[in-house]
Design a protein around this motif. Structure first.
Motif, PDB file in Angstrom:
ATOM      1  N   ASP A  78       3.566   8.783  -2.598  1.00  0.00           N
ATOM      2  CA  ASP A  78       2.593   9.874  -2.699  1.00  0.00           C
ATOM      3  C   ASP A  78       1.221   9.410  -3.173  1.00  0.00           C
ATOM      4  N   GLU A  79       0.624   8.516  -2.404  1.00  0.00           N
ATOM      5  CA  GLU A  79      -0.701   8.012  -2.771  1.00  0.00           C
ATOM      6  C   GLU A  79      -1.769   9.078  -2.530  1.00  0.00           C
ATOM      7  N   GLU A  80      -1.588   9.868  -1.468  1.00  0.00           N
ATOM      8  CA  GLU A  80      -2.665  10.778  -1.082  1.00  0.00           C
ATOM      9  C   GLU A  80      -2.699  12.070  -1.888  1.00  0.00           C
TER      10      GLU A  80
ATOM     11  N   LEU B 243      -4.262  -4.480   0.895  1.00  0.00           N
ATOM     12  CA  LEU B 243      -5.097  -4.493   2.103  1.00  0.00           C
ATOM     13  C   LEU B 243      -5.206  -3.054   2.596  1.00  0.00           C
ATOM     14  N   HIS B 244      -6.391  -2.665   3.030  1.00  0.00           N
ATOM     15  CA  HIS B 244      -6.613  -1.267   3.406  1.00  0.00           C
ATOM     16  C   HIS B 244      -7.667  -1.202   4.503  1.00  0.00           C
ATOM     17  N   VAL B 245      -7.525  -0.231   5.392  1.00  0.00           N
ATOM     18  CA  VAL B 245      -8.588   0.005   6.371  1.00  0.00           C
ATOM     19  C   VAL B 245      -9.830   0.468   5.606  1.00  0.00           C
TER      20      VAL B 245
ATOM     21  N   SER C 211       0.872  -1.178   0.000  1.00  0.00           N
ATOM     22  CA  SER C 211       0.000   0.000   0.000  1.00  0.00           C
ATOM     23  C   SER C 211       0.909   1.228   0.000  1.00  0.00           C
ATOM     24  N   HIS C 212       0.649   2.192   0.844  1.00  0.00           N
ATOM     25  CA  HIS C 212       1.454   3.419   0.865  1.00  0.00           C
ATOM     26  C   HIS C 212       1.725   3.831   2.298  1.00  0.00           C
ATOM     27  N   LEU C 213       2.722   4.695   2.501  1.00  0.00           N
ATOM     28  CA  LEU C 213       3.076   5.143   3.850  1.00  0.00           C
ATOM     29  C   LEU C 213       2.853   6.641   4.050  1.00  0.00           C
TER      30      LEU C 213
ATOM     31  N   PHE D 122      -3.903   4.455  10.023  1.00  0.00           N
ATOM     32  CA  PHE D 122      -4.135   3.169   9.355  1.00  0.00           C
ATOM     33  C   PHE D 122      -4.163   3.228   7.831  1.00  0.00           C
ATOM     34  N   ASP D 123      -4.649   4.335   7.288  1.00  0.00           N
ATOM     35  CA  ASP D 123      -4.798   4.472   5.838  1.00  0.00           C
ATOM     36  C   ASP D 123      -3.415   4.425   5.188  1.00  0.00           C
ATOM     37  N   GLY D 124      -3.095   3.300   4.585  1.00  0.00           N
ATOM     38  CA  GLY D 124      -1.778   3.113   3.968  1.00  0.00           C
ATOM     39  C   GLY D 124      -0.913   2.179   4.780  1.00  0.00           C
TER      40      GLY D 124
HETATM   41 ZN   LIG Z   1      -4.896   4.744   1.373  1.00  0.00          ZN
END
Ligand SMILES: [Zn+2]
Length: 387
Positions: A114-116, A180-182, A69-71, A80-82
């Motif tokens: 830079d996912e967000e 996997l993601h919240v 996912s992403h950090l 949690f998101d990422g």
């Molecule tokens: Zn995310």
């Protein structure tokens, strides 16, 4: 792993996270990722666009199964998101090794950059560059709030911005992608299930609205002499809400900048960002067209992602592998959606979020549900890597 990163980029006043791409916190998180990979003897690669890949096995021999996912975070985001997807990926690999599992094909763990889009305005920057849906010249020229371009920021972080762009070799290593993601909603709460599998991502986009007027003194300028762009902006915010209710979609003005931003000045410019999403592309497009017409602002489209339907066979297989998990659609964009649109068979596993709140310090998942997510991920990876 959670304990090692939970303080990084956290605003101790609000408990919210500030993990802009390429910020000191982001660089520390990337370093943590490298250490976790090294500690497991994985082969760490950073691609041309700054995405990190930790490989168990060599994907140049055969495309692998990738999870991750992403950090980075939105500003004042949750924990949690990422990170839940990245930590769960390493944890799932540990579970598989503890079971004595030997993958039949390479297994990779990815951290997308830079996912967000918190810093430069374009979400899923790393995966969009990788797949070629974002023009590298446009990316290099994007600026942050300080006026620094992505090109300058990358050079400052020791990267070569000239490298940015479509990377078919790296993409070719990804045979299947599983994120996997919240959960960012409460479907799983209502279904009383700790984990679920994604069916689709709604079409969604961001548009910048520039409302121009004339900056002037707040005391000496008569009301009838003012050209105050805050007024059409305010009307447009209200209209967006009405239009969204009418159209059965969601629309949000969650960010704006005022110039000169003085309490005693009539503004000269208001720049605001509209985020619009919905189950039907036509309904989202109609809302945006209505607001462009109504606002009188100069409007530029910053990003657009068409509907993503995740691979049906893959999602059914994963749902079955994890014991008949429910299948649900989401309004949130993800790197898995970008990869799916580029033709990579992709799927997502969601972990229950008790309040559904996300992009906020209140975002949460119970530890037991996080463990259920890791178990689900390990089982799915075992299934996918065994073949
Ligand atoms: Zn995310």
């Amino acid at each position: 792993m959670w304990g090692a990163i939970e303080h990084l980029g956290r605003d101790d006043r609000t408990r919210g996270y500030l993990r802009d791409a390429w910020s000191p916190a982001d660089l520390e998180l990337r370093q943590w990722f490298r250490q976790e990979a090294a500690g497991r003897g994985l082969d760490l690669r950073e691609d041309r666009n700054g995405n990190l890949w930790a490989w168990w096995g060599d994907p140049s021999e055969r495309p692998g199964v990738v999870t991750g996912s992403h950090l980075d975070s939105v500003r004042q985001g949750g924990a949690f998101d990422g990170p839940l997807g990245v930590v769960s990926a390493f944890a799932a690999l540990d579970v598989l090794r503890a079971r004595g599992f030997e993958p039949g094909r390479p297994l990779g763990i990815a951290c997308f950059t830079d996912e967000e889009g918190a810093r430069f305005g374009v979400p899923c920057m790393g995966s969009r560059l990788l797949t070629g849906v974002l023009d590298p010249d446009r990316a290099r020229g994007l600026t942050d709030d300080e006026g620094d371009s992505l090109a300058e920021v990358l050079r400052g972080a020791g990267r070569d911005p000239g490298e940015l762009g479509r990377d078919p070799e790296t993409l070719g290593h990804v045979g299947v992608f599983l994120e996997l993601h919240v959960e960012q909603g409460q479907d799983l709460v209502h279904r009383d299930a700790p984990v679920g599998v994604a069916s689709a991502i709604w079409p969604h986009g961001r548009w910048r609205f520039d409302f121009r007027g004339q900056a002037n003194h707040a005391g000496t300028t008569r009301l009838e002499d003012r050209d105050d762009p805050m007024l059409p902006f305010a009307r447009t915010v209200l209209r967006a809400r009405e239009a969204a209710e009418r159209g059965g979609v969601v629309a949000t003005f969650g960010k704006f900048r005022v110039s000169p931003n003085n309490a005693n000045a009539v503004p000269g410019l208001v720049s605001a960002w509209l985020d619009a999403r919905g189950g039907e592309e036509a309904a989202v497009r109609a809302l945006v067209a209505e607001l462009v017409e109504f606002s009188g602002a100069e409007v530029s489209a910053e990003s657009w992602t068409p509907v993503v339907d995740f691979d049906v066979v893959l999602r059914e297989r994963i749902a079955a592998a994890v014991g008949g998990a429910p299948i649900l659609a989401t309004g949130a964009g993800h790197d898995a959606g970008i990869l799916a649109s580029a033709g990579v068979p992709s799927a997502m596993v969601f972990v229950r979020n008790p309040t559904g709140i996300s992009h906020s310090p209140d975002e949460y998942a119970e530890t037991a549900d996080c463990h259920a997510g890791v178990t689900a991920l390990a089982t799915a990876l075992e299934d996918l890597c065994g073949s």
